[in-house]
Design an enzyme around this catalytic site. Structure first.
Site, mmCIF file in Angstrom:
data_model
loop_
_atom_site.group_PDB
_atom_site.id
_atom_site.type_symbol
_atom_site.label_atom_id
_atom_site.label_comp_id
_atom_site.label_asym_id
_atom_site.label_seq_id
_atom_site.Cartn_x
_atom_site.Cartn_y
_atom_site.Cartn_z
ATOM 1 N N ARG A 76 48.198 8.738 89.169
ATOM 2 C CA ARG A 76 47.566 9.745 88.325
ATOM 3 C C ARG A 76 48.645 10.619 87.700
ATOM 4 O O ARG A 76 49.604 11.002 88.369
ATOM 5 C CB ARG A 76 46.625 10.586 89.185
ATOM 6 C CG ARG A 76 45.630 11.403 88.418
ATOM 7 C CD ARG A 76 44.777 12.211 89.377
ATOM 8 N NE ARG A 76 43.785 11.404 90.086
ATOM 9 C CZ ARG A 76 43.277 11.720 91.281
ATOM 10 N NH1 ARG A 76 43.677 12.818 91.887
ATOM 11 N NH2 ARG A 76 42.372 10.961 91.854
ATOM 12 N N ARG A 102 46.203 20.935 91.482
ATOM 13 C CA ARG A 102 46.129 19.706 90.697
ATOM 14 C C ARG A 102 46.254 20.004 89.198
ATOM 15 O O ARG A 102 46.381 21.153 88.786
ATOM 16 C CB ARG A 102 44.802 19.005 90.971
ATOM 17 C CG ARG A 102 44.520 18.725 92.448
ATOM 18 C CD ARG A 102 45.387 17.595 92.959
ATOM 19 N NE ARG A 102 45.012 17.202 94.318
ATOM 20 C CZ ARG A 102 44.030 16.356 94.621
ATOM 21 N NH1 ARG A 102 43.271 15.843 93.671
ATOM 22 N NH2 ARG A 102 43.782 16.042 95.872
ATOM 23 N N LYS A 121 43.274 20.215 98.637
ATOM 24 C CA LYS A 121 43.545 20.280 97.202
ATOM 25 C C LYS A 121 43.058 21.600 96.593
ATOM 26 O O LYS A 121 42.212 22.284 97.167
ATOM 27 C CB LYS A 121 42.877 19.110 96.493
ATOM 28 C CG LYS A 121 41.355 19.064 96.619
ATOM 29 C CD LYS A 121 40.824 17.763 96.036
ATOM 30 C CE LYS A 121 39.386 17.511 96.467
ATOM 31 N NZ LYS A 121 38.950 16.153 96.125
ATOM 32 N N LYS A 139 42.062 23.434 92.647
ATOM 33 C CA LYS A 139 41.777 23.065 91.261
ATOM 34 C C LYS A 139 41.581 24.291 90.366
ATOM 35 O O LYS A 139 40.920 25.246 90.761
ATOM 36 C CB LYS A 139 40.523 22.191 91.213
ATOM 37 C CG LYS A 139 40.719 20.877 91.969
ATOM 38 C CD LYS A 139 39.474 20.018 91.983
ATOM 39 C CE LYS A 139 39.794 18.659 92.590
ATOM 40 N NZ LYS A 139 38.618 17.770 92.618
ATOM 41 N N CYS A 150 32.413 8.450 88.508
ATOM 42 C CA CYS A 150 33.741 8.298 89.094
ATOM 43 C C CYS A 150 34.121 6.817 89.081
ATOM 44 O O CYS A 150 33.328 5.961 88.718
ATOM 45 C CB CYS A 150 33.769 8.856 90.514
ATOM 46 S SG CYS A 150 32.852 7.840 91.674
ATOM 47 N N CYS A 193 38.385 2.346 94.919
ATOM 48 C CA CYS A 193 38.384 3.584 95.704
ATOM 49 C C CYS A 193 38.009 3.300 97.152
ATOM 50 O O CYS A 193 36.979 2.688 97.437
ATOM 51 C CB CYS A 193 37.425 4.597 95.107
ATOM 52 S SG CYS A 193 37.398 6.118 96.078
ATOM 53 N N CYS A 237 30.564 8.372 96.328
ATOM 54 C CA CYS A 237 30.600 9.066 97.616
ATOM 55 C C CYS A 237 30.418 10.538 97.332
ATOM 56 O O CYS A 237 30.412 10.953 96.180
ATOM 57 C CB CYS A 237 31.942 8.801 98.321
ATOM 58 S SG CYS A 237 33.279 9.877 97.767
ATOM 59 N N CYS A 296 34.093 13.497 92.565
ATOM 60 C CA CYS A 296 35.003 13.291 91.438
ATOM 61 C C CYS A 296 34.328 13.434 90.075
ATOM 62 O O CYS A 296 34.975 13.828 89.113
ATOM 63 C CB CYS A 296 35.683 11.933 91.543
ATOM 64 S SG CYS A 296 36.873 11.882 92.896
#
Lengths: 574, 620
Positions: free
Chosen positions: A82, A151, A218, A220, A439, A445, A484, A488
């Site tokens: 990414r 991110r 993470k 954001k 996603c 994934c 899931c 995302c």
């Protein structure tokens, strides 16, 4: 010194990942050796965890997993890579570089993500280094594209207010760059940088913001320019809402503590909307971001990763606590929230003229996937455009693409190419399809429980007759699907959402705000396609007949009593 | 060989009788008959029918008669040397030794490289059993003797009687070349032939029996012309003490297929089958390094095309072998005759069945090169298409065909680790040649037409020249790219099962890491468990510069040489032409470089290793 920054964990001993981070010597681990090991195309779990901070992690082609096991072959390990692309803006040269890498080292496709960046799939371990080198040579990076750090910083690609976009995205880049990890590990491992012995330095010197264990999870950040909430600003840990007065950027309203991810069956996990706590002028937002990140660093849950996001830290301590902690650390007070209003969180397709007199074409990209399909050579078309295009490319938060800053002279040439390669502004698609988000999910994934990118278009094929019959072809309804519950495609903000439970089975959620300002709520559990269609058909028909003028689907299902409105994630499961 | 009026001293009736009788004789019957005929001549007068019976039942009498003969006594010492790559020659030489011992001979049996060349001068009776490899090259353990005899140091053999049994394959240009070399060279050096050299094609049982019988009678002739014909009647001892099974090459076991899967991952341009066969009920056993013979079936499409082209009736009854067994034409071509290779004998015999001048032209002297080019990559269908019309019925036509030979594959499992199972690694051979798709007979039979539950006729082919060190602490270095890795799976499974302590190092290579890493998870597990100490890999098509195992050998020269110095055994398995040759050179380089030796010294080092059986190859 280094250990001092490892704050006492909340509720138990540090999780496994915390140990990996602290022992990694600032994200080095054994990566240099394990990347070289020629016997496996994979990495040990510890190093894979660390690799995330470098912008990549290991996946395998799950379609082949069982077959290969029988064949005495290890899983088809491959790496997702990414890019960090603040505001989603790339030059034509960068576009061409990514296109070339996708063909040379990737699976021949590119994926535009919901965080406005490029993702590549299918890279073999030995090809990571040349790929990363090339990306860096094109003045992009992958450092901190994944991992427990800040991110890629998002910013509305706003195609009208060109000056404002330039100004806001400038600030987005400032924040992005300021929060980038400072460790030299990335340069050493990928760019043949000289080896620096960080371990002998003071932790605060190496990573003044993060320290040696980085964040608990993470983080954001997104910038919205009202009235468009395409970045889903309330889903961000920090959301900056641009305040424009008299056509000038005055500053930003600050939203904190949003986030999407949850775990099935665990009510201690939930999606959450950010809370708007005040306003500050532009020149103060970098400091604000830094202090907020450091508060999360110090107070986030390092014991249970699924409770480690910033939203839980805030909910645990209360928003007032956070605001005062922040202001203490900043040494200045936030101003009162300024008025703002959002109307939707989608994209505006087709040609639009910006305030700078240049043109912007928003192209519809199904599920953000850039590839060549029979009769639809999208990837080739975009490559040909990049060869002549002098403006920029902007990846939208809805996985679409803006061919931006096209001069009037170039507009004709671009239009020709768009027609030649059959690129589309989506006008011939239903508004439902144009407002869809999914996603990546299967087959790459590792978290996916059900299909998303490969299935949502098919489901929409089957929903469209219902929509058409109800006369709603042009009605924008946000529909989102993830494999899931990690979020995302920001599924908790879809007016209709599906979160995978098992192959072919989804939980269905409804009732999010059309402008991304209200969460949706679980309506049906574990349903298959037939049940999905049977469930939605009457609701859609009823919506078509009974909606008020201008009433959005998400609002209607609440008024009609299908689900309760959820304004706070802590009520999501109630 | 079919007896005819033209190639024998018999009349038509005798030829027919003999042709009916001879193919039905067992090997020992043939030997007996030879001895008997010889003895009948040696003993004065013509024995009555009773005398024959007596000869059989009263052996001592016959021996007595022989012993009173007046011819001066010749030596009973016979030296048998074999040069064997896959173990065939060794097995045949051992069988011959046993027969001679039964005849009262004193036999010295040795591999060619185990026999001290300075002893050769004293040898009176020398039998050589040797195969030929690749482009007319001697097998590994025959090379030194071959070189010695062609060198200046070669002695004169004025008192030597010799005979050569040569094994080969007529589909190769240099058929039985090594045997021919030895035969010619021994004659040049003064030796006299006990009996003429016999060259054997793949179906060697019959000519081997002939050679044995002739050699035995010639030896007996030299021993006062006596024969112990009756002695040969005694039942032959079992071929090997290790394997006590009713099943053998001539009586294959029908093994059930338990598993048949493709080891190459999706997207590979290769297909390699992993077969697991059941040996249950066969009493067959094997050692690591041994091979498995499979009797395959020809491709039905090819069979049908040939029958169609010849306009024969597929159901017509024809002989399926030289023993006069019969079956349908289709069955005969499917299961009994070779139809995928054009050999010179086949073309020569085919020429008798057609007036087509093109074939006769091709076979004319001076056109050898054109003939070779024609035969290369073509099969029986090409022949029948290219050179008709054919003037033969189906029964006559099949007599020109060679028996469908078994295919040998290095075994990929350890018997000890997989009781009653045998695993194989078979690469499917498919290619296009002369405008038509061609298929490897056995590999495609296994890949396309064999399912779990089906069975395959198999036998164990021992290979004494590819064996783990008897000392389980000795380090082993295994170099086996592609399907050459098969025996090393067997080696390592065996060492794991025995708990061997010796270090092991595997070099593996193929085209692509992701799809072509055969048995990848097996090696990974063995590395993790310490059964395999080191693994180096080379994938040739993953990088711009192609890399092969020999590069890995060179890159590791220091450590590799250290292993050699510690007494490591080196094994190479796989393609002979390129890989084995290049690895051999790489090993020489390593030895020369790390041992600071001259090229000659390095070669001697490797030769010594070979003589100590520390350098073994299973190449094809």
């Amino acid at each position: 010194m280094a250990k001092e920054q490892m704050v006492k964990p909340i509720g138990g001993p540090p999780s496994e990942v915390e140990h990996i981070k602290i022992e990694s010597n600032y994200l080095r681990g054994a990566l240099v050796e394990t990347l070289k090991n020629p016997i496996t195309g994979g990495l040990p779990e510890d190093d894979n965890r660390l690799l995330k901070f470098h912008g990549s992690y290991m996946q395998d082609d799950r379609d082949l997993r069982n077959e290969r096991e029988r064949q005495k072959l290890e899983p088809a390990y491959q790496f997702m890579l990414r890019v960090v692309l603040p505001s989603g803006v790339a030059t034509s040269q960068q576009w061409l570089a990514m296109d070339g890498l996708a063909h040379k080292y990737g699976n021949g496709t590119l994926r535009l993500t919901t965080r406005q960046t490029f993702q590549m799939h299918g890279i073999l371990k030995w090809n990571l280094k040349p790929t990363l080198k090339k990306i860096n040579a094109e003045l992009m990076t992958t450092l901190a594209a994944c991992g427990d750090v800040n991110r890629n910083v998002m910013c509305s690609p706003n195609p009208f207010q060109s000056d404002l976009h330039g100004e806001v995205s400038h600030w987005a880049r400032q924040v992005n760059d300021h929060l980038a990890p400072r460790t030299r590990a990335y340069h050493e491992i990928w760019l043949d940088g000289e080896k620096v012995v960080d371990g002998q330095q003071d932790g605060a010197e190496v990573e003044p913001i993060y320290g040696p264990v980085y964040l608990p999870r993470k983080f954001k950040i997104g910038f919205a320019i009202p009235p468009y909430n395409d970045v889903d600003v309330f889903s961000q840990d920090i959301g900056y809402i641009a305040v424009i007065e008299d056509g000038k950027l005055k500053g930003f309203n600050i939203s904190v503590g949003g986030g999407m991810g949850m775990s099935h069956g665990d009510t201690a996990t939930y999606p959450q909307l950010g809370k708007v706590i005040g306003f500050c002028p532009p020149e103060r937002i970098v400091a604000l971001a830094e202090k907020t990140v450091m508060i999360q660093r110090d107070y986030g849950n390092r014991s249970v990763r699924k409770n480690a996001r910033f939203k839980y830290t805030i909910d645990r301590h209360g928003i007032e606590w956070f605001k005062s902690e922040l202001q203490n650390r900043l040494g200045w007070q936030l101003e009162d929230v300024r008025p703002y209003q959002f109307v939707n969180n989608g994209d505006r397709y087709g040609w639009l003229k910006g305030s700078n007199g240049k043109w912007n074409l928003t192209v519809y990209i199904q599920s953000g996937r850039i590839d060549d399909q029979e009769g639809y050579p999208l990837m080739t078309g975009l490559r040909e455009i990049a060869k002549v295009h002098t403006g920029d490319f902007r990846i939208t938060p809805n996985q679409n693409l803006i061919i931006g800053n096209v001069t009037s002279q170039k507009k004709r040439k671009i239009t020709e190419l768009v027609e030649q390669y059959g690129l589309t502004d989506g006008a011939h698609h239903s508004a439902l399809r144009r407002s869809s988000l999914s996603c990546v999910s299967l087959p790459t994934c590792g978290l996916a429980m059900a299909e998303a990118e490969r299935y949502l278009p098919t489901l929409i094929d089957k929903l469209e007759p219902i929509i058409n019959e109800a006369g709603l072809r042009d009605q924008e309804i946000n529909i989102r699907m993830t494999g899931c519950p990690n979020g995302c495609a920001r599924p908790a903000l879809g007016e209709i959402s599906f979160i995978g439970k098992a192959l072919g089975k989804y939980n269905m959620y409804m009732g999010a705000g059309h402008a991304g300002d209200r969460l949706n709520k679980l309506y049906r559990e574990n349903i298959d396609e037939t049940e999905i269609l049977d469930t939605l058909r009457p609701i859609i028909n009823q919506y078509a007949k009974e909606r008020d003028s201008g009433e959005h689907f998400g609002d209607f299902v609440i008024r009609a009593g299908y689900v309760k409105a959820v304004h706070d994630g802590q009520e999501f499961h109630n | 060989m079919q007896l005819q009026v033209t190639n024998s001293p018999f009349n038509q009736e005798q030829v027919e009788l003999l042709n009916r009788l001879l193919p039905t004789l067992t090997e020992s019957q043939q030997v007996w008959l030879t001895g008997y005929m010889f003895a009948r001549q040696a003993v004065a007068g013509t024995p009555s029918a009773e005398a024959v019976v007596q000869a059989i039942s009263e052996t001592p009498n016959l021996e007595e008669m022989v012993s009173v003969s007046h011819v001066p006594a010749a030596s009973r010492e016979v030296t048998i040397l074999f040069g064997s790559q896959t173990g065939n020659c060794q097995r045949l030489a051992t069988g011959m030794a046993r027969k001679l011992e039964e005849q009262g001979m004193h036999v010295t049996l040795a591999a060619m490289n185990k026999y001290k060349t300075n002893g050769l001068k004293k040898v009176e009776n020398l039998l050589l059993v040797v195969s030929t490899h690749g482009e007319g090259e001697p097998p590994d353990n025959a090379r030194a003797l071959h070189e010695f005899l062609y060198s200046k140091r070669a002695p004169q053999f004025d008192n030597l009687f010799f005979s050569v049994l040569a094994l080969g394959d007529t589909s190769y240009e240099f058929f039985c070349q090594t045997g021919k070399d030895f035969d010619q060279r021994l004659e040049e050096l003064g030796g006299k032939r006990l009996s003429p050299r016999v060259d054997c094609d793949l179906d060697y049982d019959e000519p081997v029996a002939q050679w044995s019988a002739r050699v035995i009678s010639a030896l007996n002739e030299r021993l006062n012309g006596g024969s112990t014909a009756a002695a040969a009647v005694q039942a032959p001892a079992p071929e090997s003490s290790a394997v006590q099974s009713a099943y053998s090459r001539t009586n294959p076991f029908k093994a059930e297929v338990l598993e048949n899967l493709n080891l190459n991952g999706r997207g590979s341009d290769r297909e390699t089958r992993h077969l697991e066969l059941s040996l249950e009920g066969s009493d067959l056993q094997y050692e690591p390094g041994d091979s498995l013979g499979i009797y395959p079936e020809n491709h039905p499409e090819l069979v049908d095309a040939i029958i169609h082209e010849l306009n024969f009736n597929p159901e017509e009854i024809v002989p399926v072998n030289k023993n006069n067994e019969q079956g349908s034409l289709r069955d005969a071509l499917l299961k009994h005759y070779e139809i995928t290779a054009l050999t010179k004998p086949l073309l020569t015999q085919a020429a008798e069945l057609t007036a087509n001048p093109a074939l006769h032209e091709l076979l004319a002297p001076g056109n050898e090169q054109a003939l070779k080019e024609y035969a290369s990559g073509r099969d029986l269908l090409d022949l029948v298409q290219d050179f008709g019309p054919w003037q033969a019925d189906a029964s006559r036509f099949v007599t020109i065909l060679r028996k469908l030979p078994a295919r040998l594959y290095s075994i990929a499992s350890s018997f000890k680790a997989n009781e009653d199972e045998v695993h194989l690694t078979i690469r499917a051979v498919r290619y296009e040649a002369h405008g038509r798709d061609r298929y490897g007979v056995c590999s495609i039979h296994c890949a396309d037409r064999i399912q779990p539950g089906d069975s395959l006729p198999i036998y164990i082919q021992q290979n004494p020249n590819f064996k783990l060190p008897s000392n389980s602490d000795a380090p082993i270095i295994m170099i086996g790219p592609g399907t050459g890795v098969a025996p090393f799976r067997s080696f390592l499974e065996e060492r794991e099962e025995l708990g061997a302590e010796g270090k092991s190092w595997l070099f593996y290579g193929d085209r692509h890491f992701v799809t072509d890493f055969l048995y990848q998870t097996d090696w990974q597990r063995m590395l993790k468990d310490g059964v395999l100490t080191k693994l180096d890999v080379a994938f040739s098509r993953d990088t711009q510069e192609k890399v092969y195992v020999q590069q890995r050998v060179l890159e590791n020269s220091k450590e590799l040489y250290a292993w050699l110095q510690e007494g490591a055994h080196v094994y190479i398995c796989g393609d002979e032409k390129h890989m084995a040759h290049d690895v051999h050179s790489a090993l020489l380089t390593v030895i020369q470089q790390e041992g600071s030796l001259s090229a000659e010294e390095a070669a001697a080092y490797l030769n010594d290793m070979q003589e100590q059986q520390r350098y073994q190859r299973d190449v094809y």
